[in-house]
Enzyme design. Structure first.
Site, short mmCIF file in Angstrom:
data_model
loop_
_atom_site.label_atom_id
_atom_site.label_comp_id
_atom_site.label_asym_id
_atom_site.label_seq_id
_atom_site.Cartn_x
_atom_site.Cartn_y
_atom_site.Cartn_z
N GLY A 156 0.86 -1.20 0.00
CA GLY A 156 0.00 0.00 0.00
C GLY A 156 0.89 1.24 0.00
NE ARG A 157 -2.86 6.58 0.85
CZ ARG A 157 -3.95 5.98 1.31
NH1 ARG A 157 -3.85 5.06 2.24
NH2 ARG A 157 -5.13 6.31 0.85
CB ILE A 158 3.22 2.19 4.76
CG1 ILE A 158 2.40 3.31 5.44
CG2 ILE A 158 4.48 1.89 5.56
CD1 ILE A 158 1.81 2.96 6.79
NE ARG A 178 -6.33 -7.54 0.63
CZ ARG A 178 -7.12 -6.58 1.08
NH1 ARG A 178 -8.34 -6.85 1.45
NH2 ARG A 178 -6.69 -5.34 1.18
NE ARG A 235 -2.76 -1.70 14.11
CZ ARG A 235 -2.24 -0.48 13.88
NH1 ARG A 235 -0.94 -0.31 13.81
NH2 ARG A 235 -3.03 0.58 13.76
CG ASP A 259 7.22 0.68 15.86
OD1 ASP A 259 7.78 1.11 16.89
OD2 ASP A 259 6.30 1.30 15.28
CD GLU A 264 1.53 -2.40 19.90
OE1 GLU A 264 1.03 -1.26 20.03
OE2 GLU A 264 2.01 -2.81 18.84
CG HIS A 282 2.70 1.16 17.93
ND1 HIS A 282 1.61 0.35 17.92
CD2 HIS A 282 2.61 1.92 16.81
CE1 HIS A 282 0.88 0.61 16.84
NE2 HIS A 282 1.48 1.56 16.14
C1 8YV Z 1 -0.24 5.44 15.71
C2 8YV Z 1 -0.63 3.53 14.11
O1 8YV Z 1 0.86 6.04 16.28
O2 8YV Z 1 -1.60 4.99 12.56
C3 8YV Z 1 -1.59 3.87 13.05
O3 8YV Z 1 -2.39 2.99 12.67
O4 8YV Z 1 -0.52 2.43 14.52
C4 8YV Z 1 0.28 4.57 14.65
O5 8YV Z 1 0.65 5.46 13.66
C5 8YV Z 1 -0.96 4.97 16.84
O6 8YV Z 1 -1.79 3.92 16.60
C6 8YV Z 1 -1.71 6.15 17.37
O7 8YV Z 1 -2.85 5.79 17.93
#
Ligand code: 8YV
Length: 321
Positions: A156-158, A178, A235, A259, A264, A282
């Site tokens: 995706g974007r990331i 996918r 995740r 991360d 968590e 994270h």
């Molecule tokens: C957040 C993240 O820092 O954007 C998300 O989905 O997991 C992180 O960028 C974090 O969840 C902030 O709530």
């Protein structure tokens, strides 16, 4: 004018203190987690809220959505929406805004920070120097990162931002998703197992949730192999963390940079004992610049929803799409 501000139920404190202040300036905010008895507050006042705000990390459980019978819009700070209860939100017909696009660079930077650290042993070498071990011995040789193969799970974007970073390290890029991404120039491998076998570094940038739960399991880790390194900035739920611990302990993979974790803020205690894993709390999106941009989009989504009935960025399954 106090009462002219729309009421907003904030699920908890936001990951940027200034956003709490900004929200409180624009809205008549009630922070649920700060109520002495949140369940009682919901029972007594839940029907008064059409707007809610939360973060990707806090999410919004069905228990809360069900207690807000007039909920119309939720603005969530973050790109992940796996912790927002889809079923109850859809049943309620509430729209959901989130913050994609503004954190790609920092998350991709973090993926590379972890990748370089896990490959070169940076955190471990820091501990080595601080312990005074340098006077007694040499730090062991580690793994080259540049020029190697990077497999990206989730283009995706990331994922595509990670791929752009990889070109600066002269890396070969392949990915699994996918389905193939039409615009992507990179090699598509039709299964995660094939991607893991192909990769020196397997980087997870896929969304969390039921569809990806534990997809990175013992078999995938074995395919990555004893020279392979796993990086997760997506995740914790995507990886079977217990299987990862065993693979790291038995050196069936060379290392990992994480991360995110299944539970968590409690990584499996066995991870803390291992030197071949780098752990971060994270923080991939955790820069001043990116958190501010995420906050701005969280606010903008609320404003735009109130002005037009649609936020600027809406989660793909949001109501009435
Ligand atoms: C957040 C993240 O820092 O954007 C998300 O989905 O997991 C992180 O960028 C974090 O969840 C902030 O709530």
């Amino acid at each position: 004018m106090e009462n002219a501000r729309p009421r907003l139920l904030q699920f908890g404190k936001m990951p940027l203190a200034q956003l709490d202040i900004d929200l409180a300036q624009a809205y008549d905010v009630h922070i649920l987690s700060q109520e002495a008895d949140p369940d009682r507050f919901l029972a007594e006042h839940g029907a008064e809220f059409e707007l809610a705000a939360t973060s990707a990390a806090m999410g919004l459980p069905a228990r809360v959505v069900n207690a807000l019978p007039h909920l119309k819009f939720v603005s969530s700070f973050g790109v992940g929406f796996d912790a927002l209860d889809k079923e109850s939100l859809l049943r309620r017909g509430a729209r959901v805004g989130y913050t994609p696009g503004v954190l790609d660079d920092c998350v991709a930077d973090m993926a590379f920070a972890l990748l370089l650290d896990a490959a070169r042993g940076l955190s471990e070498s820091d501990r080595f120097v601080r312990r005074g071990d340098w006077e007694k011995s040499r730090f062991g040789l580690r793994t080259r990162a540049s020029g190697k193969r990077i497999g990206i799970f989730g283009m995706g974007r990331i994922g595509s931002t990670v791929a752009r970073r990889a070109s600066g390290f002269d890396m070969e890029v392949a990915y699994h998703n996918r389905r193939p991404v039409e615009a992507s120039p990179h090699l598509y491998l039709p299964s995660l197992l094939e991607l893991a076998s192909w990769s020196d570094f397997l980087v997870i940038t896929a969304a969390g949730g039921d569809a990806t739960q534990h997809l990175v399991n013992a078999e995938v880790l074995d395919a990555l192999g004893p020279e392979g390194i796993l990086i997760n900035v997506a995740r914790g739920s995507v990886v079977d963390e217990a299987a990862l611990v065993t693979a790291l302990q038995e050196q069936r993979i060379a290392g990992a940079g994480l991360d995110v974790f299944e539970d968590e803020p409690r990584p499996l205690p066995a991870l803390l004992q291992l030197d071949n894993v780098v752990l971060a709390p994270h923080i991939a999106s955790g820069t001043n610049e990116t958190r501010r941009a995420m906050a701005d989009l969280t606010l903008q989504n609320l404003r735009q929803y109130l002005a037009t009935g649609r936020p600027l960025s809406e989660v793909p399954w949001s109501a009435a799409q």
